[in-house]
Write a protein that holds these residues in place. Structure first.
Motif, PDB file in Angstrom:
ATOM      1  N   ASP A 134      51.165 -38.166   4.674  1.00  0.00           N
ATOM      2  CA  ASP A 134      50.870 -37.797   3.286  1.00  0.00           C
ATOM      3  C   ASP A 134      50.258 -38.968   2.529  1.00  0.00           C
ATOM      4  O   ASP A 134      50.964 -39.889   2.108  1.00  0.00           O
ATOM      5  N   SER A 136      49.141 -39.260  -0.427  1.00  0.00           N
ATOM      6  CA  SER A 136      49.440 -39.391  -1.856  1.00  0.00           C
ATOM      7  C   SER A 136      50.730 -40.141  -2.118  1.00  0.00           C
ATOM      8  O   SER A 136      51.002 -40.546  -3.245  1.00  0.00           O
ATOM      9  N   ILE A 186      46.806 -34.208   2.332  1.00  0.00           N
ATOM     10  CA  ILE A 186      46.913 -34.241   0.871  1.00  0.00           C
ATOM     11  C   ILE A 186      47.307 -32.836   0.423  1.00  0.00           C
ATOM     12  O   ILE A 186      46.828 -31.838   0.978  1.00  0.00           O
ATOM     13  N   GLY A 213      48.658 -33.885  -5.116  1.00  0.00           N
ATOM     14  CA  GLY A 213      49.377 -34.885  -4.340  1.00  0.00           C
ATOM     15  C   GLY A 213      50.884 -34.737  -4.371  1.00  0.00           C
ATOM     16  O   GLY A 213      51.592 -35.559  -3.795  1.00  0.00           O
ATOM     17  N   GLY A 221      53.072 -36.747  -7.467  1.00  0.00           N
ATOM     18  CA  GLY A 221      51.821 -36.946  -6.758  1.00  0.00           C
ATOM     19  C   GLY A 221      50.908 -37.904  -7.485  1.00  0.00           C
ATOM     20  O   GLY A 221      51.365 -38.857  -8.111  1.00  0.00           O
ATOM     21  N   HIS A 240      39.447 -36.856  -1.208  1.00  0.00           N
ATOM     22  CA  HIS A 240      40.580 -37.780  -1.086  1.00  0.00           C
ATOM     23  C   HIS A 240      40.878 -38.115   0.370  1.00  0.00           C
ATOM     24  O   HIS A 240      41.191 -39.272   0.700  1.00  0.00           O
TER      25      HIS A 240
END
Length: 583
Positions: A134, A136, A186, A213, A221, A240
């Protein structure tokens, strides 16, 4: 919201039972989770995955030929205990060792790390991998702090395919690390989820906004922004992810990627297909070739309205592992295996392991220790609501609930151990396993470490004196810092446990009786807990909202100080009546 349930506390247990009944040809239930109901190759590595319930098809739905050999499942959004993980790992073990794979959440890291040590001590080779896809949840320079979300599937699949072809434990771990290093995710959320029986959603998002996020438990996020079109969202997601291409990828244009568009619960398949239409176009325009995309639900969060996009950057090794056949209840690829069903298992939730022999002195001491467990349980139950309020300032507010579940289970298990003739150490170790099992999460793991370490140090032969107890607390503190990775100043329970340990050792070196030494050191613990209000959290779920917690003490630090004082009061009463555990 969650519409169908009987009693909220029974939801996870009944869910697993129903899942196994509906998928008996693929899985069977064992204490702590599920394993394959079909034969695996003898001598091969077993891949055991796991985490909290409430994220189906993660984790039980990913057990089957070509994928995981077993899944350990905790309560709703709570990590499984080390005891549950070990139970599943033993049942899944094929003789080639075990790889434990899980998302990078504090409770999971603690419990799976503890399970690894236990399995190795039992003679079962074991490795772990915490998945960190992940983007974020931490910056690129701190990848080790990132959460594991839908990219879990990529890592599980790579590890399992390597195990299926007969790779060694070291090679299976290398395959899992390769997949983890080349996977990025994301996510976005439109609304929160409601747990069974809950009156309010776990988190809320302003009307017409989306949280870009956000994590699958509502973790903060990157930003909130107006909900746009599917095409606009696609651009945001792809942009992103392409800012965070793994360093091992030589160039983006011409690269081959796998892709997972994952619905988190309430976003329907038709909507996902509309979004995938835009994502596929965005990737093609950048000269990226998509291999075998997957669109559907792979890691959910009850009825959470949201989704995530995962890209994993393929090389020849990873592509071969991803394309290998698999047959599980929730994910299938290639031709079905010609597997043989396992013979009926003998596992039972009610199996009781024998207790070590204990001296008469230690059994007498155990009676007083069980009384201390009673005392600390009453303190936690009395303060559970306030602990939850403190935790909610910058966390998820479940510290009081989790602690109450843990102490109730520990109290009951301590009493049962006492009835079976347990010594002092065994009473604490039995209570430790029960606490970790029922509380789940980070606090459950930490208290499992604390009580288990103290129990091992006290043993079942002698009465504890001040020096032995001080040594036990020191070792418990070392264990918590080792498994939890917390340091003084991180605004955690360690900021109380370490100064308390140091104060108790000082009292012991002066020859103070245990009750008096403990009581004096409890003053230090309470002062240290108050001082955490001036700190900013550096690890755990409160870290993203660090500034919000300024001025409020850490909930774990407060509960530890309360427990220390409750035990001290019990020691003083025992000392006044000549209790042997309190000299």
């Amino acid at each position: 919201m969650t519409w169908l349930f009987n009693h909220p506390s029974d939801f996870a247990k009944e869910m697993v039972s129903g899942f196994v009944s509906a998928n008996a040809a693929i899985v069977r239930q064992v204490p702590g989770g599920v394993v394959r109901s079909t034969c695996s190759k003898p001598g091969t590595v077993a891949v055991v995955v796991g985490g909290g319930s409430g994220h189906y098809p993660a984790f039980a739905g990913l057990v089957g030929q070509g994928l995981a050999h077993g899944a350990a499942m905790g309560n709703l959004f709570a990590s499984p205990s080390a005891q549950q993980i070990c139970s599943v790992a033993r049942a899944a073990n094929n003789g080639g060792g075990v790889l434990l794979a899980f998302g990078n959440y504090a409770g999971d890291v603690l419990h799976f790390g503890l399970a690894r040590e236990r399995l190795i001590a039992e003679g079962i080779p074991c490795e772990v991998i915490a998945i960190t896809d992940d983007i974020s949840s931490a910056v690129a320079d701190e990848e080790e702090k990132r959460r594991g979300v839908a990219g879990d599937l990529v890592v599980f699949k790579a590890a399992a395919a390597a195990a299926e072809r007969g790779d060694s434990l070291e090679q299976v771990l290398a395959a899992a690390r390769l997949a983890n290093q080349r996977t990025r995710t994301i996510g976005v959320a439109f609304s929160g989820c409601k747990l069974p029986g809950a009156g309010q959603p776990l988190f809320t998002i302003p009307e017409g906004q989306m949280a870009f996020g956000m994590g699958i438990h509502g973790e903060p996020g990157i930003s909130e922004m107006p909900i746009g079109t599917a095409s606009e969202l696609s651009h945001h997601l792809v942009e992103h992810l392409l800012r965070d291409v793994p360093s091992s990828v030589p160039q983006v244009k011409g690269a081959r990627v796998g892709a997972i568009l994952n619905g988190l619960g309430s976003v329907k398949y038709e909507e996902l297909f509309v979004l995938w239409h835009s994502v596929a176009e965005d990737l093609a325009q950048r000269g990226i070739e998509v291999v075998d995309p997957q669109v559907g639900e792979f890691v959910t969060s009850f009825d959470m309205a949201g989704l995530s996009l995962t890209l994993f950057w393929l090389n020849d090794e990873l592509e071969g592992l991803w394309q290998a056949p698999v047959y599980s209840s929730a994910f299938r690829k290639g031709s079905r295996f010609n597997e043989e069903p396992l013979p009926a298992g003998q596992e039972s939730e009610n199996q009781v392991a024998p207790l070590p022999k204990a001296s008469a002195e230690s059994r007498q001491c155990a009676v007083r220790i069980a009384g201390m467990v009673d005392a600390l349980a009453e303190t936690v139950i009395e303060n559970a609501e306030e602990l939850g309020r403190i935790d909610a300032v910058a966390g998820d507010g479940d510290h009081g609930i989790g602690m109450e579940r843990g102490v109730r289970a520990a109290r009951e298990q301590a009493r049962q151990a006492l009835e079976r003739g347990a010594g002092a150490g065994s009473v604490l170790q039995q209570a430790a396993d029960a606490w970790a099992d029922k509380a789940g999460g980070t606090s459950g793991a930490i208290w499992g470490v604390i009580l288990n370490t103290i129990g091992i140090t006290l043993g079942n032969e002698r009465q504890p004196d001040t020096l032995v107890v001080a040594q036990a607390i020191t070792r418990a503190c070392d264990g918590v810092m080792h498994f939890g990775k917390a340091k003084p100043g991180d605004k955690t329970l360690v900021d109380v446990l370490l100064p308390f340990s140091e104060a108790l050792n000082q009292q012991a070196s002066r020859g103070q009786p245990l009750a008096e030494a403990w009581w004096n050191a409890a003053d230090v613990a309470e002062r240290s807990a108050r001082e955490t209000a001036d700190m900013v959290p550096k690890i755990g779920r409160a870290r993203p909202l660090a500034e919000r917690s300024k001025g409020t003490p850490d909930a774990g630090a407060v509960s530890l100080a309360q427990i220390i004082r409750a035990v001290g009061r019990c020691m003083n009463r025992e000392s006044e009546t000549g209790g042997m555990a309190c000299h």
